[in-house]
Design a protein around this motif. Structure first.
Motif, short mmCIF file in Angstrom:
data_model
loop_
_atom_site.label_atom_id
_atom_site.label_comp_id
_atom_site.label_asym_id
_atom_site.label_seq_id
_atom_site.Cartn_x
_atom_site.Cartn_y
_atom_site.Cartn_z
N ASP A 1 7.98 -24.85 -20.33
CA ASP A 1 6.62 -24.41 -20.67
C ASP A 1 6.57 -24.28 -22.19
OD1 ASP A 1 4.19 -23.27 -21.15
OD2 ASP A 1 4.60 -21.38 -20.12
N ILE B 1 1.87 -26.96 -18.46
CA ILE B 1 1.15 -27.25 -19.69
C ILE B 1 -0.26 -26.66 -19.59
CG2 ILE B 1 0.27 -29.51 -18.94
CD1 ILE B 1 1.98 -29.31 -22.23
N ASP C 1 -2.23 -26.31 -24.95
CA ASP C 1 -1.08 -27.18 -25.22
C ASP C 1 -1.50 -28.65 -25.25
OD1 ASP C 1 0.61 -24.96 -25.22
OD2 ASP C 1 1.17 -25.21 -23.12
N GLN D 1 -0.73 -28.31 -14.63
CA GLN D 1 -1.78 -28.19 -15.64
C GLN D 1 -2.59 -26.93 -15.33
OE1 GLN D 1 -4.47 -31.51 -15.57
NE2 GLN D 1 -5.96 -30.54 -16.94
#
Length: 301
Positions: free
Chosen positions: A151, A181, A185, A212
């Motif tokens: 992460d 993510i 990010d 995600q």
């Protein structure tokens, strides 16, 4: 045993016009959440002998986290001053010469047969020597066939050399079996691509599972065979400190219990859906109360 290697620090959180010190750090939060959820977990990071070091060790011990591999040092604990805007946390770090910053390869213990996964991430990936040390550990784990979860939890203001960091992150993505993510990010990594396109493209770089996350918009899991979504649980938000870290722990806890960490290439839809739901439920408890205060297992039953 899930090994979590990365930063611990003290969050200085605003409260009624003052700052309250709270134990935290991206990887520390994940280790604590895993312990509270009942997963077997070991934490690795240098811990100061200052009073803040004891603040970091005590909650881990209460949650059953193994800290026996943590080097002890007289260097000071990293501080992160938190600013809250609309419940969203922003950070300023005081880290130069800290206990964790000087984490060296000579501090790394050998990988052990009881380890089922390695979790890394956060600001511990950025500066050296600690960033290089974590990168070495990830490379060793991947070479040994141990699934690595990454992460990046990118803090652009903490990155002194963007080119060098992007190169390191690219190598780490190549070592990772799982990447979590966030929308922030993805905006930093691939500003010219739609977030979902950028997230799914990470599968071509080595990971078997890309998660995600989008806060209140929920989460999407990408594998080569699946695209699954999980809505966020609706709660009254106190703040978002530790939410993503708790989500990470929920995913690892669920996959560990399903004995799926060793078969990430063959994840089925029910297993992945259950992991997403478990992670989202755990994260919702964390955002409902101040600071990084992840749930205990009994709070999710």
């Amino acid at each position: 045993m899930i090994l979590c290697a990365g930063e611990s620090l003290i969050d200085m959180v605003p409260r009624d016009g003052f700052y309250r010190p709270l134990a935290g750090g991206s990887v520390w939060n994940t280790a604590l959440a895993l312990g509270r959820l009942g997963a077997p977990v070991r934490y690795l990071w240098p811990i100061s002998r200052d009073p803040f070091g004891e603040m970091l060790l005590r909650p881990l011990a209460e949650a059953g986290v193994d800290t026996g591999a943590c080097p002890r040092t007289d260097r000071l604990t990293t501080l992160a001053v938190v600013t809250l805007t609309g419940g969203e946390a922003r950070y300023s770090f005081y880290d130069e010469g800290s206990a964790g910053r000087l984490f060296a390869e000579t501090d790394l213990p050998p990988l052990t047969p009881d380890q089922s996964a390695l979790f890394i991430g956060g600001i511990s990936l950025v500066p050296d020597p600690c960033g290089a040390t974590i990168a070495t550990l990830a490379a060793r784990a991947a070479a040994a066939g141990l699934p690595v979860m990454l992460d990046p939890n990118i803090r652009p203001f903490f990155i002194p050399d963007e080119t060098e960091y992007r190169a390191r992150l690219d190598r780490l993505i190549g070592h990772a079996a799982i990447v979590k993510i966030s929308g922030d990010d993805l905006a930093w990594l691939s500003p010219d691509q739609p977030p979902e396109t950028a997230a799914r493209a990470l599968l071509d770089r080595g990971p078997r599972l890309v998660l995600q996350t989008g806060g209140a918009d929920g989460a999407i899991a990408h594998t080569r065979d699946h695209r699954l979504t999980a809505p966020a649980f609706r709660v009254e938000v106190a703040d978002t400190i530790g939410a993503g870290d708790t989500f990470n722990a929920g995913i690892l806890d669920a996959l560990h219990r399903a004995e799926a960490l060793a078969r990430l290439d063959r994840l089925d839809e029910p297993t992945l859906t259950a992991a997403l739901t478990h992670a989202a439920r755990a994260a919702a408890v964390t955002v409902s109360r101040p600071g990084a205060d992840p749930p205990w297992a009994h709070e999710l039953t």
